[in-house]
Design a protein around this motif. Structure first.
Motif, PDB file in Angstrom:
ATOM      1  N   VAL B  20     153.688 121.525   4.426  1.00  4.08           N
ATOM      2  CA  VAL B  20     154.449 120.713   3.462  1.00  4.08           C
ATOM      3  C   VAL B  20     154.477 121.403   2.102  1.00  4.08           C
ATOM      4  CG1 VAL B  20     154.422 118.551   2.170  1.00  4.08           C
ATOM      5  CG2 VAL B  20     154.040 118.518   4.619  1.00  4.08           C
ATOM      6  N   VAL B  21     153.336 121.984   1.695  1.00  2.00           N
ATOM      7  CA  VAL B  21     153.276 122.609   0.371  1.00  2.00           C
ATOM      8  C   VAL B  21     154.103 123.885   0.334  1.00  2.00           C
ATOM      9  CG1 VAL B  21     151.743 123.697  -1.306  1.00  2.00           C
ATOM     10  CG2 VAL B  21     151.023 121.622  -0.151  1.00  2.00           C
ATOM     11  N   ARG B  22     154.078 124.687   1.410  1.00  3.36           N
ATOM     12  CA  ARG B  22     154.674 126.015   1.360  1.00  3.36           C
ATOM     13  C   ARG B  22     156.181 126.035   1.623  1.00  3.36           C
ATOM     14  NH1 ARG B  22     151.627 130.533   1.250  1.00  3.36           N
ATOM     15  NH2 ARG B  22     153.390 131.635   2.127  1.00  3.36           N
ATOM     16  N   LEU B  26     163.853 121.313   2.318  1.00  5.29           N
ATOM     17  CA  LEU B  26     163.367 119.939   2.129  1.00  5.29           C
ATOM     18  C   LEU B  26     163.494 119.092   3.393  1.00  5.29           C
ATOM     19  CD1 LEU B  26     164.616 119.237  -1.462  1.00  5.29           C
ATOM     20  CD2 LEU B  26     162.275 119.531  -0.704  1.00  5.29           C
ATOM     21  N   PHE B  27     164.502 119.396   4.234  1.00  2.69           N
ATOM     22  CA  PHE B  27     164.628 118.654   5.493  1.00  2.69           C
ATOM     23  C   PHE B  27     163.384 118.865   6.353  1.00  2.69           C
ATOM     24  CE2 PHE B  27     166.086 118.271   9.906  1.00  2.69           C
ATOM     25  CZ  PHE B  27     166.568 116.975   9.868  1.00  2.69           C
ATOM     26  N   ALA B  28     162.968 120.134   6.473  1.00  6.78           N
ATOM     27  CA  ALA B  28     161.750 120.442   7.244  1.00  6.78           C
ATOM     28  C   ALA B  28     160.533 119.762   6.629  1.00  6.78           C
ATOM     29  CB  ALA B  28     161.548 121.955   7.301  1.00  6.78           C
ATOM     30  N   VAL B  29     160.483 119.759   5.296  1.00 10.57           N
ATOM     31  CA  VAL B  29     159.338 119.148   4.617  1.00 10.57           C
ATOM     32  C   VAL B  29     159.255 117.658   4.917  1.00 10.57           C
ATOM     33  CG1 VAL B  29     158.431 118.553   2.347  1.00 10.57           C
ATOM     34  CG2 VAL B  29     159.198 120.861   2.786  1.00 10.57           C
ATOM     35  N   ILE B  30     160.413 116.982   4.921  1.00 10.67           N
ATOM     36  CA  ILE B  30     160.410 115.534   5.158  1.00 10.67           C
ATOM     37  C   ILE B  30     160.003 115.226   6.593  1.00 10.67           C
ATOM     38  CG2 ILE B  30     161.909 113.516   5.296  1.00 10.67           C
ATOM     39  CD1 ILE B  30     163.391 114.685   2.861  1.00 10.67           C
ATOM     40  N   ILE B  31     160.509 116.040   7.553  1.00  8.17           N
ATOM     41  CA  ILE B  31     160.121 115.813   8.950  1.00  8.17           C
ATOM     42  C   ILE B  31     158.619 116.075   9.115  1.00  8.17           C
ATOM     43  CG2 ILE B  31     160.483 116.529  11.329  1.00  8.17           C
ATOM     44  CD1 ILE B  31     162.782 114.937  10.084  1.00  8.17           C
ATOM     45  N   ALA B  61     155.662 106.698   8.283  1.00  9.67           N
ATOM     46  CA  ALA B  61     156.478 107.593   9.105  1.00  9.67           C
ATOM     47  C   ALA B  61     157.884 107.058   9.286  1.00  9.67           C
ATOM     48  CB  ALA B  61     155.817 107.792  10.465  1.00  9.67           C
ATOM     49  N   GLY B  62     158.063 105.723   9.206  1.00 11.89           N
ATOM     50  CA  GLY B  62     159.380 105.135   9.426  1.00 11.89           C
ATOM     51  C   GLY B  62     160.182 105.022   8.151  1.00 11.89           C
ATOM     52  N   ILE B  63     159.844 104.020   7.345  1.00 13.77           N
ATOM     53  CA  ILE B  63     160.681 103.682   6.191  1.00 13.77           C
ATOM     54  C   ILE B  63     160.739 104.832   5.188  1.00 13.77           C
ATOM     55  CG2 ILE B  63     160.965 102.078   4.278  1.00 13.77           C
ATOM     56  CD1 ILE B  63     159.654  99.964   6.004  1.00 13.77           C
ATOM     57  N   SER B  64     159.565 105.431   4.851  1.00 10.53           N
ATOM     58  CA  SER B  64     159.560 106.510   3.852  1.00 10.53           C
ATOM     59  C   SER B  64     160.460 107.662   4.288  1.00 10.53           C
ATOM     60  CB  SER B  64     158.143 107.043   3.648  1.00 10.53           C
ATOM     61  OG  SER B  64     157.314 106.044   3.182  1.00 10.53           O
ATOM     62  N   THR B  65     160.341 108.065   5.578  1.00  4.84           N
ATOM     63  CA  THR B  65     161.137 109.189   6.064  1.00  4.84           C
ATOM     64  C   THR B  65     162.623 108.875   5.968  1.00  4.84           C
ATOM     65  OG1 THR B  65     159.337 109.588   7.601  1.00  4.84           O
ATOM     66  CG2 THR B  65     161.346 110.802   7.976  1.00  4.84           C
ATOM     67  N   VAL B  66     163.007 107.664   6.362  1.00  4.20           N
ATOM     68  CA  VAL B  66     164.425 107.289   6.310  1.00  4.20           C
ATOM     69  C   VAL B  66     164.925 107.292   4.867  1.00  4.20           C
ATOM     70  CG1 VAL B  66     166.036 105.402   6.721  1.00  4.20           C
ATOM     71  CG2 VAL B  66     164.359 105.990   8.451  1.00  4.20           C
ATOM     72  N   LEU B  67     164.119 106.723   3.942  1.00  2.00           N
ATOM     73  CA  LEU B  67     164.508 106.699   2.526  1.00  2.00           C
ATOM     74  C   LEU B  67     164.711 108.113   1.997  1.00  2.00           C
ATOM     75  CD1 LEU B  67     162.215 103.985   0.885  1.00  2.00           C
ATOM     76  CD2 LEU B  67     164.671 103.919   1.184  1.00  2.00           C
ATOM     77  N   MET B  68     163.743 109.004   2.313  1.00  2.19           N
ATOM     78  CA  MET B  68     163.813 110.383   1.816  1.00  2.19           C
ATOM     79  C   MET B  68     165.035 111.094   2.375  1.00  2.19           C
ATOM     80  SD  MET B  68     160.622 111.871   0.535  1.00  2.19           S
ATOM     81  CE  MET B  68     159.025 111.195   0.239  1.00  2.19           C
ATOM     82  N   LEU B  69     165.306 110.902   3.682  1.00  2.00           N
ATOM     83  CA  LEU B  69     166.460 111.572   4.296  1.00  2.00           C
ATOM     84  C   LEU B  69     167.757 111.065   3.672  1.00  2.00           C
ATOM     85  CD1 LEU B  69     165.496 111.767   8.077  1.00  2.00           C
ATOM     86  CD2 LEU B  69     165.704 113.631   6.453  1.00  2.00           C
ATOM     87  N   THR B  70     167.799 109.748   3.355  1.00  2.00           N
ATOM     88  CA  THR B  70     168.999 109.197   2.719  1.00  2.00           C
ATOM     89  C   THR B  70     169.252 109.884   1.384  1.00  2.00           C
ATOM     90  OG1 THR B  70     168.266 107.124   3.666  1.00  2.00           O
ATOM     91  CG2 THR B  70     170.125 107.026   2.154  1.00  2.00           C
ATOM     92  N   VAL B  71     168.181 110.018   0.577  1.00  2.00           N
ATOM     93  CA  VAL B  71     168.338 110.649  -0.731  1.00  2.00           C
ATOM     94  C   VAL B  71     168.685 112.128  -0.563  1.00  2.00           C
ATOM     95  CG1 VAL B  71     167.157 111.244  -2.854  1.00  2.00           C
ATOM     96  CG2 VAL B  71     166.857 109.008  -1.871  1.00  2.00           C
TER      97      VAL B  71
END
Lengths: 122, 189
Positions: B20-22, B26-31, B61-71
């Motif tokens: 995640v840090v490296r 951003l798509f890979a980071v969110i997944i 894993a659910g809501i946060s990931t969906v929110l991040m992908l939306t943004v």
């Protein structure tokens, strides 16, 4: 197992600290706002571990009262962290809302590009 | 055995964190963040926090990931290369980490029953829950009964955050409309 004992005694703490430091590093070093928020949630989840680990009792079970069970883990940290998770997603949503607004106004979510735009305006 | 499983899962968590840090995509980071949350949920199950694990799996894993992908859909996928050297952040993070690791020597070892945290109020709830509330799941009874006011405060925070998000995004819509109108007028004149 005997050799591992001194490591096992504090392994949870060390991983907690590693996650915390990684989150802190991402928040300070990265200019991308989504990445910053991800770093913030890394920091947040490390706090979950910090609270839950000391409440665990080896050989114990989840704090749901049943027959023939003697040892339970501590329920109080679980309650506190349940609250923290929900508040965490609320603050994350607010942060992401701010990111969307910043992107609308500046057309970017990179901190450095926003600063150069601000400097050009002056 | 318990502590070994715990150790393996925590090591996996650390490896995912390095990813995640490296990573700069951003798509890979969110997944990876979603994988991180599921691993965290597994660790929480090993640590007997089943209610927290369920919440983390659904919310983290659910809501946060969906929110991040939306943004992410509304912005840019690739992170820009940093212009500063990361020396100062590394120093700050490393220093904080060193001090915290030094602090762990004063903490009780993992999994013991006679530590201060496990001998006071937390364990008192175990004996009180059935006579007071009749609920076998002690986490539920503490959350909704003994510490109901905490949960009320939590609801207030979530409500406030919801209002904040609505105001932010609605204002964005009206501003964008305003700007479009201005542009149209400029192009006309």
């Amino acid at each position: 197992m005997e050799v591992l004992q001194p490591i096992l005694a504090h392994f949870n703490h060390w991983i907690t600290i590693f996650l915390m430091v990684a989150g802190l590093y991402v928040v300070v070093a990265r200019g991308n706002m989504i990445k910053k928020l991800i770093g913030l949630s890394l920091f947040q989840t490390s706090v979950y571990l910090l609270y839950i680990s000391p409440g665990k009792i080896l050989g114990g079970t989840a704090p749901i009262i049943g027959d023939n069970i003697e040892v339970y883990s501590n329920p109080l940290p679980h309650v506190l962290i349940l609250t923290a998770i929900v508040v965490g997603v609320a603050t994350l949503a607010l942060g992401l809302g701010l990111v969307v607004r910043i992107n609308e106004v500046y057309g970017t979510i990179e901190e450095d590009e926003i600063f150069t735009q601000e400097d050009d305006d002056e | 055995m318990e502590s070994l499983i715990n150790m393996v899962l925590l090591s996996l968590l650390a490896v995912v964190t390095i990813g995640v840090v490296r990573l700069r995509n951003l798509f890979a980071v969110i997944i990876l963040g979603g994988i991180y949350s599921f691993l965290m949920a597994s660790v929480l199950i090993v640590l007997d926090a089943v209610d927290v694990a369920m919440t983390e799996a659904s919310v983290g894993a659910g809501i946060s990931t969906v929110l991040m992908l939306t943004v992410l859909y509304m912005t840019r996928v690739e992170e820009a290369k940093p212009v500063h050297t990361p020396m100062l952040p590394i120093f700050v993070a490393g220093g904080t980490g060193a001090v915290l690791v030094y602090g762990t020597w004063g903490l009780p070892a993992f999994g013991l029953a006679d530590t201060p945290i496990n001998t006071h109020v937390g364990m008192a709830y175990m004996d009180l829950s059935i006579p007071d509330t009749g609920i076998p799941n002690v986490v539920t009874s503490v959350l909704a009964s003994y510490r109901g006011f905490d949960t009320f405060g939590e609801t207030t925070v979530v409500f406030t955050a919801g209002i904040g998000v609505l105001l932010l995004l609605r204002r964005g819509v009206s501003l964008a409309r305003l700007r479009r109108k201005q542009q149209e007028e400029e192009s006309k004149s």
